[in-house]
Scaffold this motif. Sequence first.
Motif, mmCIF file in Angstrom:
data_model
loop_
_atom_site.group_PDB
_atom_site.id
_atom_site.type_symbol
_atom_site.label_atom_id
_atom_site.label_comp_id
_atom_site.label_asym_id
_atom_site.label_seq_id
_atom_site.Cartn_x
_atom_site.Cartn_y
_atom_site.Cartn_z
ATOM 1 N N SER A 125 39.910 38.095 36.306
ATOM 2 C CA SER A 125 40.928 37.044 36.380
ATOM 3 C C SER A 125 41.890 37.269 37.535
ATOM 4 O O SER A 125 42.605 36.358 37.947
ATOM 5 C CB SER A 125 41.706 36.982 35.069
ATOM 6 N N THR A 126 41.905 38.491 38.080
ATOM 7 C CA THR A 126 42.786 38.824 39.206
ATOM 8 C C THR A 126 42.082 38.659 40.557
ATOM 9 O O THR A 126 42.680 38.933 41.603
ATOM 10 C CB THR A 126 43.261 40.277 39.082
ATOM 11 N N ARG A 135 43.468 29.036 35.947
ATOM 12 C CA ARG A 135 43.820 30.409 36.299
ATOM 13 C C ARG A 135 42.796 31.415 35.768
ATOM 14 O O ARG A 135 43.137 32.562 35.440
ATOM 15 C CB ARG A 135 45.208 30.763 35.780
ATOM 16 N N VAL A 148 39.982 36.941 43.848
ATOM 17 C CA VAL A 148 40.161 35.820 44.772
ATOM 18 C C VAL A 148 38.826 35.516 45.433
ATOM 19 O O VAL A 148 38.126 36.427 45.892
ATOM 20 C CB VAL A 148 41.216 36.151 45.852
ATOM 21 N N ARG A 195 42.381 34.415 40.165
ATOM 22 C CA ARG A 195 43.734 34.391 40.737
ATOM 23 C C ARG A 195 43.900 33.282 41.760
ATOM 24 O O ARG A 195 44.945 32.617 41.802
ATOM 25 C CB ARG A 195 44.046 35.736 41.371
ATOM 26 N N SER A 210 51.236 37.828 47.598
ATOM 27 C CA SER A 210 51.792 36.611 46.981
ATOM 28 C C SER A 210 52.575 35.770 47.988
ATOM 29 O O SER A 210 53.625 35.196 47.672
ATOM 30 C CB SER A 210 52.706 36.967 45.794
ATOM 31 N N ASP A 260 37.572 42.668 43.783
ATOM 32 C CA ASP A 260 38.902 42.061 43.780
ATOM 33 C C ASP A 260 38.920 40.814 44.660
ATOM 34 O O ASP A 260 39.683 39.877 44.407
ATOM 35 C CB ASP A 260 39.932 43.059 44.316
ATOM 36 N N ASN A 280 47.530 27.856 43.779
ATOM 37 C CA ASN A 280 46.887 29.153 44.014
ATOM 38 C C ASN A 280 45.699 29.034 44.967
ATOM 39 O O ASN A 280 44.704 29.743 44.831
ATOM 40 C CB ASN A 280 46.434 29.772 42.685
ATOM 41 N N PHE A 322 47.046 36.772 49.530
ATOM 42 C CA PHE A 322 47.047 36.813 48.067
ATOM 43 C C PHE A 322 47.551 38.146 47.526
ATOM 44 O O PHE A 322 48.241 38.182 46.497
ATOM 45 C CB PHE A 322 45.648 36.509 47.529
#
Length: 301
Positions: free
Chosen positions: A200-201, A225, A203, A228, A86, A174, A257, A83
């Motif tokens: 929101s970022t 979303r 995982v 992430r 990406s 994170d 995602n 992640f």
Amino acid sequence: MTWEFLDRPEHVDAASKDADVFVGSRLSSDQIRERPGLRLIQVAGAGYEGIDLSAVPRGVTVANTSHHGRAIAEYCLMSMLVFSRSLLEEDRALREGTWLSVFQNPGSPVHETLVGRAVGIIGYGEIGSEVGRLARALGMRVAVVRRAPQATPPSEVDWVGSLDQLPYLLRISDFVVVTVPLTEATTKLIGPEELAAMPSTAVLINVARGPIVDEEALYAALRDRAIRGAAIDVWWQYPTDGNQGEPSRLPFGTLQNVLLTPHTSGVTTDVFRNRMKDVAANIAALRDGLPLRNIVFPAHD
């Protein structure tokens, strides 16, 4: 002394009823009662929720084994790298002829290394502690919540709290790694409020049991979303009687995602080799009248 190693219900039903030792992860109350000669139920992994402990009679011991901590921790670190770089998006795009690179498409994202990123680990047993050590080795910050927080945290941990401090851990992480056992108290431990508390970022990585995370809430958070992404190795539905099937009643496979794996984070040759050594050692100990190891449900005295 005889023993049998079976794990599918239909195979257990058809197998010998005279074995001293059963090796497997599923044994119903009826199947236990049909085996009056049982002395040891040896689970060939860590989870023993498939054994009806309420039906285990006096004189029968239930033991398990593990050795999966490092393998699953490597899966968690792999997921973080997937992640952070990406990889899912870039692989998919390049297969379709699109270069998601700032050198070809200036609007493409620039990635970050894991150094300085925060991993929040829920539960700090064999798996969680291995995740913490590997994350620390990569320069990550490590936060932990556990049922019984230690006064002095392990050297690789920056912050440790109790489960009631979970909202704080979620806000600062994170990556959130779920490693706690499935119990009545941990069922849907991660629900709508908890997912909303994550950046929101962030995982979510679940390598524990599916029902610890609210199925509908996670799907909605990923679809919208709100977070992430997620790496999901454990599920709410599993194949039965050898029939393949969807791992969830919701279409997680349509989401872009999510990293989906079929409960294989701990499936490595070294894990299986060491587990079988434990199984063999316990069978030999039972034969020789020596103490058993990794007892999770002692025989009644």
